[in-house]
Design a protein around this motif. Structure first.
Motif, PDB file in Angstrom:
ATOM      1  N   LYS A 240      -3.781   8.629  -1.011  1.00  0.00           N
ATOM      2  CA  LYS A 240      -2.507   8.580  -1.725  1.00  0.00           C
ATOM      3  C   LYS A 240      -2.019   7.143  -1.875  1.00  0.00           C
ATOM      4  N   GLU A 241      -2.071   6.374  -0.821  1.00  0.00           N
ATOM      5  CA  GLU A 241      -1.558   5.011  -0.865  1.00  0.00           C
ATOM      6  C   GLU A 241      -2.388   4.122  -1.783  1.00  0.00           C
ATOM      7  N   ALA A 242      -3.708   4.322  -1.821  1.00  0.00           N
ATOM      8  CA  ALA A 242      -4.556   3.533  -2.709  1.00  0.00           C
ATOM      9  C   ALA A 242      -4.185   3.781  -4.171  1.00  0.00           C
ATOM     10  N   ILE A 243      -3.883   5.034  -4.497  1.00  0.00           N
ATOM     11  CA  ILE A 243      -3.506   5.359  -5.872  1.00  0.00           C
ATOM     12  C   ILE A 243      -2.130   4.805  -6.194  1.00  0.00           C
ATOM     13  N   LEU A 244      -1.186   4.887  -5.249  1.00  0.00           N
ATOM     14  CA  LEU A 244       0.141   4.331  -5.469  1.00  0.00           C
ATOM     15  C   LEU A 244       0.089   2.821  -5.683  1.00  0.00           C
ATOM     16  N   GLU A 245      -0.742   2.134  -4.883  1.00  0.00           N
ATOM     17  CA  GLU A 245      -0.814   0.681  -4.971  1.00  0.00           C
ATOM     18  C   GLU A 245      -1.550   0.227  -6.220  1.00  0.00           C
ATOM     19  N   GLY A 246      -2.569   0.963  -6.623  1.00  0.00           N
ATOM     20  CA  GLY A 246      -3.153   0.805  -7.945  1.00  0.00           C
ATOM     21  C   GLY A 246      -3.928  -0.462  -8.237  1.00  0.00           C
ATOM     22  N   THR A 247      -4.536  -1.089  -7.236  1.00  0.00           N
ATOM     23  CA  THR A 247      -5.385  -2.254  -7.492  1.00  0.00           C
ATOM     24  C   THR A 247      -6.733  -2.078  -6.805  1.00  0.00           C
ATOM     25  N   LEU A 248      -7.730  -2.828  -7.267  1.00  0.00           N
ATOM     26  CA  LEU A 248      -9.042  -2.796  -6.623  1.00  0.00           C
ATOM     27  C   LEU A 248      -8.971  -3.324  -5.197  1.00  0.00           C
ATOM     28  N   ASP A 249      -8.177  -4.376  -4.981  1.00  0.00           N
ATOM     29  CA  ASP A 249      -8.044  -4.926  -3.633  1.00  0.00           C
ATOM     30  C   ASP A 249      -7.433  -3.899  -2.685  1.00  0.00           C
ATOM     31  N   ALA A 250      -6.397  -3.211  -3.142  1.00  0.00           N
ATOM     32  CA  ALA A 250      -5.751  -2.204  -2.297  1.00  0.00           C
ATOM     33  C   ALA A 250      -6.712  -1.061  -1.998  1.00  0.00           C
TER      34      ALA A 250
END
Length: 278
Positions: A240-250
């Motif tokens: 969920k957090e990776a999608i919310l943050e929305g960057t390759l680095d995240a």
């Protein structure tokens, strides 16, 4: 590390502390209903129930403030993985409270209410929990906005309807629904739905990507959500957090935090990848 902020998170952060306080003073004038939060610790799923059956769960000032408190409760639930939002008496939400609409007739009041609703729905959407709105009966106006702006998924009963009916009331959506709807179905379809204010069946909503799935009842909705959040809490939250943050680095960072974790090691020991897919 610079993290791209999800659009609804930007909305959520745009309301100052003083504006929140000012909004709550206004909302206190419009009581009615409550929000019931129940946490199921065994599966990590909470239910969030709108309870105002005499008004078909219309969103009063009190309900908006209790949704804000519910978001804070869930934010502090470290073992939580998901929440299910629904309305009592087999009806999701008839929209904004008419008394509140009649009693707040200025630009400043309309702007303050819109920003507070965006703030609350954004807090819910940006929790590290996956979420679903279960729509029975209908989700109308502000209720339709809540279903898209506060939740990741929309589950609809077969005979349910959803409609951004604001135009029929002399309004455009303003509680986060326009932005969230556009992200889901694209600008052309979002424009058609908001300008017409027409109602969509469960089947049409699913066809255009507004509804995620059709389920028969609340128990079915809970089981649907349970099957999508069955993994370890740290894995569900990382996704969920990776999608919310929305960057390759995240994305890489969230992945790396799990790389040496117990969930991965346990899956390797059980040879999960090599089990027969059914």
């Amino acid at each position: 590390m610079l993290i791209k902020m999800h659009r609804s998170a930007v909305i959520c952060r745009c309301l100052s502390t003083s504006s929140v306080s000012e909004a709550k003073k206004l909302l206190l004038k419009y009581p009615g209903g409550r929000v019931d939060v129940q946490k199921n610790e065994s599966v990590g799923i909470a239910t969030v129930c709108l309870q105002r059956p005499d008004k078909k769960n219309a969103i009063s000032g009190q309900i908006l403030m209790e949704l804000d408190a519910a978001a804070d409760t869930l934010a502090n639930w470290s073992s939580g993985k998901a929440f299910l939002l629904y309305g009592t008496n087999n009806f999701f939400c008839s929209g904004g409270d008419l008394a509140m609409s009649l009693g707040t007739a200025t630009y400043d009041e309309g702007l303050l209410l819109a920003k507070f609703a965006q703030f609350v729905f954004g807090k819910l959407k940006n929790l590290p929990l996956v979420s679903a709105a279960f729509v029975e009966g209908a989700a109308l106006g502000g209720g339709a906005e809540m279903s898209v702006a506060a939740c990741d998924w929309r589950l609809m009963a077969p005979d349910a309807k959803i409609g951004f009916v604001h135009a029929k009331m002399g309004l455009s959506p303003g509680w986060g629904g326009t932005t969230a709807l556009t992200e889901l179905v694209g600008p052309s379809r979002a424009l058609e739905l908001t300008c017409s204010g027409r109602l969509l069946t469960s089947e049409e909503a699913k066809t255009i990507g507004l509804a995620t799935d059709s389920v028969s009842d609340l128990d079915g909705a809970f089981k649907w959500l349970e099957s999508r959040s069955a993994g370890p809490v740290e894995v569900i939250r990382a996704c969920k957090e990776a999608i919310l943050e929305g960057t390759l680095d995240a994305e890489a960072h969230r992945h790396a935090t799990l790389w040496g974790g117990e969930a991965k090691m346990e899956a390797l020991r059980k040879k999960i990848k090599h089990l027969k897919v059914t």
